[in-house]
Design a protein around this motif. Structure first.
Motif, PDB file in Angstrom:
ATOM      1  N   ASP A  37      10.070   6.745  14.682  1.00  0.00           N
ATOM      2  CA  ASP A  37       9.806   6.560  15.966  1.00  0.00           C
ATOM      3  C   ASP A  37       8.633   7.238  16.293  1.00  0.00           C
ATOM      4  OD1 ASP A  37      12.133   4.808  16.093  1.00  0.00           O
ATOM      5  OD2 ASP A  37      13.478   6.285  16.800  1.00  0.00           O
ATOM      6  N   PHE A  38       8.642   8.593  15.942  1.00  0.00           N
ATOM      7  CA  PHE A  38       7.452   9.370  16.310  1.00  0.00           C
ATOM      8  C   PHE A  38       6.177   8.675  15.745  1.00  0.00           C
ATOM      9  CE2 PHE A  38       4.629  12.943  14.506  1.00  0.00           C
ATOM     10  CZ  PHE A  38       4.569  13.517  15.846  1.00  0.00           C
ATOM     11  N   ILE A  39       6.177   8.286  14.586  1.00  0.00           N
ATOM     12  CA  ILE A  39       5.264   7.627  13.821  1.00  0.00           C
ATOM     13  C   ILE A  39       4.742   6.441  14.304  1.00  0.00           C
ATOM     14  CG2 ILE A  39       4.087   6.463  11.561  1.00  0.00           C
ATOM     15  CD1 ILE A  39       6.062   8.612  10.121  1.00  0.00           C
ATOM     16  N   ASN A  40       5.700   5.417  15.169  1.00  0.00           N
ATOM     17  CA  ASN A  40       5.510   4.436  15.583  1.00  0.00           C
ATOM     18  C   ASN A  40       4.731   4.523  17.052  1.00  0.00           C
ATOM     19  OD1 ASN A  40       5.667   1.535  15.968  1.00  0.00           O
ATOM     20  ND2 ASN A  40       7.212   1.982  17.360  1.00  0.00           N
ATOM     21  N   LYS A  41       5.114   5.272  17.661  1.00  0.00           N
ATOM     22  CA  LYS A  41       4.440   5.642  19.266  1.00  0.00           C
ATOM     23  C   LYS A  41       2.991   6.233  18.791  1.00  0.00           C
ATOM     24  CE  LYS A  41       8.794   6.979  21.236  1.00  0.00           C
ATOM     25  NZ  LYS A  41       9.764   8.098  21.698  1.00  0.00           N
ATOM     26  N   LYS A  42       2.711   7.037  17.736  1.00  0.00           N
ATOM     27  CA  LYS A  42       1.689   7.504  17.593  1.00  0.00           C
ATOM     28  C   LYS A  42       0.492   6.475  17.013  1.00  0.00           C
ATOM     29  CE  LYS A  42      -0.040  11.921  15.962  1.00  0.00           C
ATOM     30  NZ  LYS A  42       0.147  13.108  14.826  1.00  0.00           N
ATOM     31  N   TYR A  43       0.816   5.547  15.935  1.00  0.00           N
ATOM     32  CA  TYR A  43      -0.008   4.573  15.456  1.00  0.00           C
ATOM     33  C   TYR A  43       0.380   3.243  15.521  1.00  0.00           C
ATOM     34  CZ  TYR A  43      -1.265   8.932  13.199  1.00  0.00           C
ATOM     35  OH  TYR A  43      -1.512  10.365  12.813  1.00  0.00           O
ATOM     36  N   PRO A  44       0.746   2.632  16.707  1.00  0.00           N
ATOM     37  CA  PRO A  44       1.234   1.356  16.667  1.00  0.00           C
ATOM     38  C   PRO A  44       0.625   0.135  16.232  1.00  0.00           C
ATOM     39  CG  PRO A  44       0.752   1.818  18.908  1.00  0.00           C
ATOM     40  CD  PRO A  44       0.422   3.168  17.882  1.00  0.00           C
ATOM     41  N   ASN A  45      -0.785   0.174  16.329  1.00  0.00           N
ATOM     42  CA  ASN A  45      -1.426  -0.874  15.822  1.00  0.00           C
ATOM     43  C   ASN A  45      -2.392  -0.836  14.648  1.00  0.00           C
ATOM     44  OD1 ASN A  45      -0.681  -2.339  18.349  1.00  0.00           O
ATOM     45  ND2 ASN A  45      -1.939  -1.047  19.421  1.00  0.00           N
ATOM     46  N   LYS A  46      -2.093   0.288  13.928  1.00  0.00           N
ATOM     47  CA  LYS A  46      -2.919   0.658  12.872  1.00  0.00           C
ATOM     48  C   LYS A  46      -2.339  -0.104  11.680  1.00  0.00           C
ATOM     49  CE  LYS A  46      -5.368   4.044  11.245  1.00  0.00           C
ATOM     50  NZ  LYS A  46      -5.603   5.014  10.549  1.00  0.00           N
ATOM     51  N   ARG A  47      -3.167  -0.326  10.559  1.00  0.00           N
ATOM     52  CA  ARG A  47      -2.633  -0.891   9.400  1.00  0.00           C
ATOM     53  C   ARG A  47      -1.758   0.108   8.966  1.00  0.00           C
ATOM     54  NH1 ARG A  47      -7.527  -2.257   5.161  1.00  0.00           N
ATOM     55  NH2 ARG A  47      -8.065   0.171   4.983  1.00  0.00           N
ATOM     56  N   CYS A  48      -0.517  -0.441   8.129  1.00  0.00           N
ATOM     57  CA  CYS A  48       0.471   0.823   7.858  1.00  0.00           C
ATOM     58  C   CYS A  48       0.588   0.282   6.060  1.00  0.00           C
ATOM     59  CB  CYS A  48       1.560   0.500   8.577  1.00  0.00           C
ATOM     60  SG  CYS A  48       2.954   1.814   7.909  1.00  0.00           S
ATOM     61  N   LEU A  49       1.451  -0.705   5.748  1.00  0.00           N
ATOM     62  CA  LEU A  49       1.667  -0.766   4.242  1.00  0.00           C
ATOM     63  C   LEU A  49       0.986  -2.320   4.029  1.00  0.00           C
ATOM     64  CD1 LEU A  49       5.333  -0.124   4.107  1.00  0.00           C
ATOM     65  CD2 LEU A  49       3.335   1.375   4.064  1.00  0.00           C
ATOM     66  N   GLY A  50       0.476  -2.411   2.829  1.00  0.00           N
ATOM     67  CA  GLY A  50      -0.265  -3.390   2.389  1.00  0.00           C
ATOM     68  C   GLY A  50       0.352  -3.919   1.145  1.00  0.00           C
ATOM     69  N   THR A  51       0.149  -5.267   0.712  1.00  0.00           N
ATOM     70  CA  THR A  51       0.554  -5.929  -0.477  1.00  0.00           C
ATOM     71  C   THR A  51      -0.237  -6.919  -0.871  1.00  0.00           C
ATOM     72  OG1 THR A  51       2.990  -5.795   0.194  1.00  0.00           O
ATOM     73  CG2 THR A  51       2.384  -7.380  -1.627  1.00  0.00           C
ATOM     74  N   ARG A  52      -0.758  -6.850  -2.143  1.00  0.00           N
ATOM     75  CA  ARG A  52      -1.879  -7.702  -2.767  1.00  0.00           C
ATOM     76  C   ARG A  52      -1.347  -9.120  -2.565  1.00  0.00           C
ATOM     77  NH1 ARG A  52      -6.227  -7.287  -7.358  1.00  0.00           N
ATOM     78  NH2 ARG A  52      -7.823  -8.769  -6.626  1.00  0.00           N
ATOM     79  N   GLU A  53      -2.007 -10.378  -2.341  1.00  0.00           N
ATOM     80  CA  GLU A  53      -1.433 -11.766  -2.285  1.00  0.00           C
ATOM     81  C   GLU A  53      -1.652 -12.067  -3.869  1.00  0.00           C
ATOM     82  OE1 GLU A  53      -1.974 -15.863   0.032  1.00  0.00           O
ATOM     83  OE2 GLU A  53      -3.552 -14.228   0.146  1.00  0.00           O
ATOM     84  N   ILE A  54      -0.638 -12.826  -4.248  1.00  0.00           N
ATOM     85  CA  ILE A  54      -0.959 -13.534  -5.563  1.00  0.00           C
ATOM     86  C   ILE A  54      -0.926 -14.783  -5.510  1.00  0.00           C
ATOM     87  CG2 ILE A  54       0.432 -13.906  -7.924  1.00  0.00           C
ATOM     88  CD1 ILE A  54       1.716 -11.297  -7.498  1.00  0.00           C
ATOM     89  N   LEU A  55      -2.281 -15.390  -5.595  1.00  0.00           N
ATOM     90  CA  LEU A  55      -2.542 -16.925  -5.261  1.00  0.00           C
ATOM     91  C   LEU A  55      -1.831 -17.893  -6.494  1.00  0.00           C
ATOM     92  CD1 LEU A  55      -6.084 -16.483  -4.558  1.00  0.00           C
ATOM     93  CD2 LEU A  55      -4.194 -16.380  -2.916  1.00  0.00           C
ATOM     94  N   ILE A 108      -1.464   2.581   3.309  1.00  0.00           N
ATOM     95  CA  ILE A 108      -0.954   2.507   1.933  1.00  0.00           C
ATOM     96  C   ILE A 108      -0.928   1.283   1.299  1.00  0.00           C
ATOM     97  CG2 ILE A 108       0.952   3.271   0.116  1.00  0.00           C
ATOM     98  CD1 ILE A 108       2.021   5.248   2.482  1.00  0.00           C
ATOM     99  N   GLY A 109      -1.780   1.021   0.369  1.00  0.00           N
ATOM    100  CA  GLY A 109      -1.944  -0.253  -0.443  1.00  0.00           C
ATOM    101  C   GLY A 109      -1.058  -0.177  -1.819  1.00  0.00           C
ATOM    102  N   TYR A 110       0.084  -1.161  -1.954  1.00  0.00           N
ATOM    103  CA  TYR A 110       0.735  -1.039  -3.222  1.00  0.00           C
ATOM    104  C   TYR A 110       0.187  -1.546  -4.608  1.00  0.00           C
ATOM    105  CZ  TYR A 110       4.374   1.018  -0.496  1.00  0.00           C
ATOM    106  OH  TYR A 110       5.108   2.196   0.480  1.00  0.00           O
ATOM    107  N   SER A 111       0.487  -0.978  -5.545  1.00  0.00           N
ATOM    108  CA  SER A 111      -0.024  -1.770  -6.865  1.00  0.00           C
ATOM    109  C   SER A 111       1.069  -1.279  -7.920  1.00  0.00           C
ATOM    110  CB  SER A 111      -1.327  -0.784  -7.172  1.00  0.00           C
ATOM    111  OG  SER A 111      -1.998  -1.074  -8.445  1.00  0.00           O
ATOM    112  N   SER A 112       0.775  -1.527  -9.147  1.00  0.00           N
ATOM    113  CA  SER A 112       1.483  -1.217 -10.280  1.00  0.00           C
ATOM    114  C   SER A 112       0.588  -1.385 -11.545  1.00  0.00           C
ATOM    115  CB  SER A 112       2.266  -2.508 -10.729  1.00  0.00           C
ATOM    116  OG  SER A 112       2.020  -3.614 -11.559  1.00  0.00           O
TER     117      SER A 112
END
Length: 748
Positions: A125-143, A378-382
């Motif tokens: 909740d603390f984090i959400n109030k601080k950065y509500p509109n910033k990009r947070c977690l990203g996943t790469r699209e597999i076409l 944070i962008g996720y990878s493997s």
């Protein structure tokens, strides 16, 4: 004159010319670099004392007054705050010394204290109030997934990948809230254990915070464990609901026969395929991640926030010895470590992190969480898609790192060792001119870096192409899980133009004990104690390590503070053996042996379980020998073994395939496959000689160097049960598997 002599003369002349040009360049640019870089600041930061002996009697008080920056407005106004250390007077004696950090709390640490953030639910909740509109977690699209024909005619499946798709902090918070409520709609109750058994991805983090919001303990199990170890964790915690992924559902179909308590499977969907639900037990309820979120969105169930003393995670260790143990980590433990990490790391709101290590390990989970606290994307990878040459990346397309362009990441020493060997291999195979340039640039940068200077021209012209391996913008790697070899540390620092910060901690101490200072120029050390705990060095008489040793005190490391976990799940005897309460603190006996330098920084030098006494009375630290021999280009992995009834050690070696092929040519063996080479006695002798030479350079004693080796063609992986998910050796399992080979080596 022989050709080799001529090449040597040419190399020396070329090096001399480069050194002359560099000298002229240094004379001309030195005043500019002094003014712009101000190296004395770097040297001053490097020399500072990072920990002191905690002796309250000498101080004459139990409270320490620390001046901290007012974080409300981030200005330089200073307001003193009393930080009370919960300990009785501690004194240094001949049996133990206790160290405490000199670092002041960061503005974020102070904010967490002021806002009374003491659970992971409050933190989100603390984090959400601080950065509500910033990009947070990203996943790469597999076409899509395409067939790619290899030069040998084989066809491999490769991903056709797009860009990263991002969710904001407020979207992630809403998903976590709804996922937690959705689980409640499925029948999960507060304080009822739920397993997450999945690879690292955005849904993993969302699910975890959904559980935290409902006070549902999260049981983490590595996706790479064997079926019996997975079933053990599920059965011991009596779990009814398991959260897994599309990729692991077929594996779990077999495990269900071993886990009679499981009634619900929640799976994270695949981007390309739908799940085939046939073949599962009829009484198993299978629900998609999206459907759980939808149930939660429509639910009227209120969140059940946890208390700070409630269990947040039961984290199953990867089990380097015996059956994995479940470590009970409280919300208090997690928040305490987060405070330490925000004091120790230099992570900024503009950073981008690439996440790929297992979130089932508390180290990765907490580093990613501290990134969220700082507003980092944070962008996720493997490993299958991280770099352009990864196995699932279509030829001619970019890996995740090239697309994401991360500035920070976590790693473990094994991965860094592989990166270092890749760099060394490329240099070895390059032309004589390129080798000359690389050697000169490396030595030049090393010299100036130790003096506190940066080398932008060298970084851009020589090391720039190597930096592109991980996107070209990386500046920080946080390494944990095991000590990192000094040679690997220095090579990657120089070639990738980054800073590697080592940390030291265990699952039992919520991954927190020591963190290396960002400005520390020395290699081979794990840093000073963090701001939230104390590190005690205690005599270990059997290993001949004592706090009275010169030049530095040595002994077993014991960690005390609110970061120390509650103990092992359903193992009261083992908990009592390894944990204890004293001086108003909870303490954990690590079994690691360290020495503490004059500036308060710890170096790991041994492990109690790794010590073997040979027949002649010499003690051999197997872990220390392995860490040195692992830096040999011929070695991909190694397990050193010693018998108390024998005069010497032997070793099982997983060789580096290209290097072994090259060695085979040198000794006159040709036309053999890699597997065949591993069976040849002459190759074993050649590898043994190479290890002996490398060991001497690493200052190993003669009795520490293996006298015989067995070359192992199979790569040790967690699936085989020979290494943990963090790639630590499982010695007992390796010894059992290769028992005949060990006997043969000693018999020969």
């Amino acid at each position: 004159m022989h050709l080799g002599d001529m090449e040597g003369v040419g190399f020396a002349i070329g090096l001399g010319i480069l050194q002359t040009l560099a000298f002229i360049y240094d004379v001309l640019t030195f005043p500019i670099y002094v003014l712009l870089q101000r190296p004395w600041r770097q040297r001053q930061m490097a020399r500072k004392i990072k920990a002191f002996i905690a002796s309250a009697e000498k101080e004459g008080k139990n409270d320490v007054s620390i001046d901290i920056q007012d974080s409300a407005n981030n200005n330089v106004a200073i307001r003193p705050i009393k930080m009370k250390f919960q300990s009785q007077p501690i004194t240094q004696d001949t049996k133990s010394i206790t160290y405490r950090s000199t670092t002041q709390p960061s503005p974020l640490h102070v904010s967490l204290l002021r806002e009374k953030i003491d659970t992971m639910a409050k933190l989100m909740d603390f984090i959400n109030k601080k950065y509500p509109n910033k990009r947070c977690l990203g996943t790469r699209e597999i076409l899509g997934e395409d067939d790619e024909v290899q030069p040998n005619g084989r066809v491999f499946k490769k991903f056709n990948m797009g860009e990263y798709r991002w969710k904001t902090y407020s979207e992630i918070n809403a998903l976590a809230t709804n996922f937690g409520r959705g689980l409640r709609e499925l029948g999960c109750q507060p304080k009822e254990n739920v397993v997450i058994f999945a690879e690292t991805r955005a849904e993993w983090m969302i699910a975890a915070h959904g559980l935290f919001k409902q006070n549902i303990p999260l049981v983490t199990i590595y996706a790479t464990l064997g079926d019996e170890a997975i079933a053990h964790g599920i059965n011991e915690t009596q779990v009814r609901t398991v959260i897994t992924s599309y990729e692991l559902m077929p594996k779990f179909k077999k495990i269900l026969a071993l886990t009679p308590t499981v009634k619900t499977l929640v799976y994270m969907e695949d981007q390309l395929r739908d799940l085939d639900k046939t073949g599962y037990k009829s009484d198993i309820d299978i629900v998609s991640f999206t459907d759980v979120v939808k149930k939660g969105r429509e639910s009227k169930i209120e969140s059940q926030p946890p208390d700070t003393e409630d269990i947040a995670i039961i984290m199953y260790t990867s089990g380097s010895t015996g059956v994995p143990k479940g470590v009970m980590i409280l919300h208090k433990n997690l928040i305490t470590t987060l405070k330490a990490f925000c004091d120790a790391t230099e992570i900024y709101e503009t950073d981008v992190m690439i996440g790929f290590l297992p979130l089932a390990h508390v180290f990765e989970l907490l580093v990613e969480t501290i990134c969220l606290c700082a507003g980092v994307a944070i962008g996720y990878s493997s490993p299958l898609t991280m770099i352009d040459s990864s196995s699932k990346i279509k030829r001619g397309t970019k890996g995740d790192a090239a697309v994401l362009q991360p500035t920070c990441m976590t790693s473990v020493p094994l991965i860094l060792d592989r990166i270092a060997k890749t760099i060394q291999d490329r240099v070895t195979k390059s032309s004589g001119f390129k080798k000359l340039i690389f050697k000169f640039a490396f030595d030049y940068k090393t010299k100036w870096r130790r003096r506190g200077y940066r080398t932008p021209l060298i970084d851009r012209s020589v090391f720039g192409p190597i930096r592109q391996l991980l996107g070209g913008h990386l500046r920080l790697i946080i390494s944990g899980g095991a000590p990192l070899s000094p040679s690997t540390h220095e090579l990657i620092n120089n070639c990738l133009c980054i800073t590697i910060m080592q940390g030291y901690g265990l699952t039992e101490t919520t991954s927190c004990a020591c963190v290396q200072d960002f400005h520390d120029p020395q290699y081979g050390r794990v840093g000073a104690t963090t701001t939230v705990c104390e590190v005690k060095i205690v005599n270990w008489e059997e290993g001949n390590y004592r706090v009275t040793d010169k030049p530095y005190p040595r002994g077993e490391i014991i960690i005390g503070g609110d970061n120390v976990s509650a103990g092992y799940y359903k193992l009261p005897g083992k908990t009592e053996e390894d944990f204890y309460d004293a001086d108003g603190k909870r303490w954990f006996k690590t079994g690691d042996v360290g020495e503490v330098h004059d500036d308060g920084v710890v170096k790991i030098i041994d492990r109690k379980k790794d010590l073997v006494k040979l027949q002649a009375g010499e003690y051999v630290s197997l872990g220390k020998v392995e860490s040195i021999l692992k830096t040999c280009p011929l070695v991909d992995n190694i397990c050193v073994y010693g018998e108390p009834t024998q005069l010497y050690c032997v070793a099982l070696v997983v060789p580096n395939q290209p290097q072994l092929m090259e060695l085979a040519q040198k000794v006159g063996v040709e036309g053999k496959s890699f597997e065949e080479l591993c069976e040849l006695p002459e190759l074993e002798k050649a590898v043994c000689a190479e290890l002996a030479e490398h060991g001497k350079k690493g200052k190993l004693q003669k009795f520490e160097i293996p006298h015989a080796v067995k070359l192992v063609a199979e790569v040790w992986s967690p699936d085989m049960g020979l290494v943990t998910a963090a790639f630590k050796l499982k010695r007992k399992d390796i010894q059992d598997r290769y028992q005949c080979d060990l006997r043969r080596m000693y018999a020969s």
